[in-house]
Write an enzyme that holds these catalytic residues in place. Sequence first.
Site, PDB file in Angstrom:
ATOM      1  N   CYS A 199      17.565   8.136   4.275  1.00  0.00           N
ATOM      2  CA  CYS A 199      16.581   7.717   3.227  1.00  0.00           C
ATOM      3  C   CYS A 199      16.873   6.421   2.896  1.00  0.00           C
ATOM      4  O   CYS A 199      18.064   6.273   2.255  1.00  0.00           O
ATOM      5  CB  CYS A 199      16.326   8.588   2.209  1.00  0.00           C
ATOM      6  SG  CYS A 199      15.369   8.044   0.816  1.00  0.00           S
ATOM      7  N   LYS A 203      10.119  18.897   3.938  1.00  0.00           N
ATOM      8  CA  LYS A 203      10.616  18.131   3.430  1.00  0.00           C
ATOM      9  C   LYS A 203      12.217  18.070   2.792  1.00  0.00           C
ATOM     10  O   LYS A 203      12.675  19.115   2.836  1.00  0.00           O
ATOM     11  CB  LYS A 203       9.692  17.789   1.999  1.00  0.00           C
ATOM     12  CG  LYS A 203       8.348  16.916   1.981  1.00  0.00           C
ATOM     13  CD  LYS A 203       7.660  17.128   0.877  1.00  0.00           C
ATOM     14  CE  LYS A 203       8.158  16.035  -0.402  1.00  0.00           C
ATOM     15  NZ  LYS A 203       7.583  14.776   0.020  1.00  0.00           N
TER      16      LYS A 203
HETATM   17  O1  RRO Z   1      11.311  10.600  -0.265  1.00  0.00           O
HETATM   18  C1  RRO Z   1      11.497   9.516   0.224  1.00  0.00           C
HETATM   19  O2  RRO Z   1      11.112   8.611  -0.565  1.00  0.00           O
HETATM   20  C2  RRO Z   1      11.901   9.149   1.447  1.00  0.00           C
HETATM   21  C3  RRO Z   1      12.792   9.854   2.090  1.00  0.00           C
HETATM   22 BR1  RRO Z   1      13.613  11.558   1.510  1.00  0.00          BR
HETATM   23  C4  RRO Z   1      13.116   9.499   3.740  1.00  0.00           C
HETATM   24  O3  RRO Z   1      14.126  10.271   4.170  1.00  0.00           O
HETATM   25  N1  RRO Z   1      12.635   8.632   4.337  1.00  0.00           N
HETATM   26  C5  RRO Z   1      11.604   8.122   3.601  1.00  0.00           C
HETATM   27  O4  RRO Z   1      11.200   7.089   4.012  1.00  0.00           O
HETATM   28  N2  RRO Z   1      11.089   8.325   2.256  1.00  0.00           N
END
Ligand code: RRO
Length: 306
Positions: free
Chosen positions: A131, A47
């Site tokens: 993101c 993550k």
């Molecule tokens: O953590 C998120 O809400 C998230 C991330 Br970092 C990302 O790169 N892509 C996404 O769909 N959610």
Amino acid sequence: MKGNHLAVSLAGLKLANPTMLASGILGYSAETLENIVEGGAGAVVTKSVGLKPRVGYANPTVVQAECGLINAMGLPNPGIDEFVKEIHRLKKVLSVPLIVSVYGFSEEEYAKVSKKAVDAGADALELNVSCPHVKETGSEIGQDPAVLSKVVRKVKSAVDKPVFVKLSPNVTSITEIAKAAAKAGADALTAINTVKAMAIDTETTLPILSNKTGGLSGAAIKPIAVRCVYEIYESVKVPIIGCGGVTTWQDAVEFMLAGATAVQIGTAIATEGACVFGEITRGIEAYLKKKGFRSVNDFVGLSHRR
Ligand code: RRO
């Protein structure tokens, strides 16, 4: 790995097969990631981790959509100083390359976190510049070629491990962004992060996610992701990692024919379990034999003949 016709070399990393865990799907713990390796993954991506801890958004953070999931987790993470301990543990138990996904709110932050991750043992980094729903990071960086170039250059000068850049589909021209990342020194490009989306509850009449909008993943976005990989392959020379809706071996082969050296799997783990990696790899192997290819590398980009 000599003689393994499923093995791929990705910006210097050796993968026993072309399947990888996509960032963001599972937690950070060694046990969770070990389970994915037992399921057959050729590499794992963590993550995204930043300089400081973040709690992320309030629930609901995930909603089921047609053929996929919409999430807005909001980058929950323990912060790099805490996560460094987990990287040490992971390096002791994982038999595959460990790629740490990194985000920041400035180029300095990206570089600081990247350096700490590499010092702790990360085999490569994947910069999250895509993101779709956290302000001042993610796609706000990856949508602007000039800002993205600065981030990639800064990270490249701070570490001596391969730097992957995960691109957003939420742009006018993904090739323009891919070219900027490659020119700045990216060793590989991951395409794609989630597609900006939302869902509204007809009973409450309100957006379902607490953040209102989120990112769509899963089978619904596969054709978008394949198109992105295809276009990037025609515009830059760096290796591409396909990501977006890979569920079956046919999906993986499709991405590779479009130009991906490897594929990342995320949402499919929720429906298929960790064994999805082994199943896809076995399917690719049978495809190789049926088609008479000597190795997976023989069909990467093969769709570009026409
Ligand atoms: O953590 C998120 O809400 C998230 C991330 Br970092 C990302 O790169 N892509 C996404 O769909 N959610």
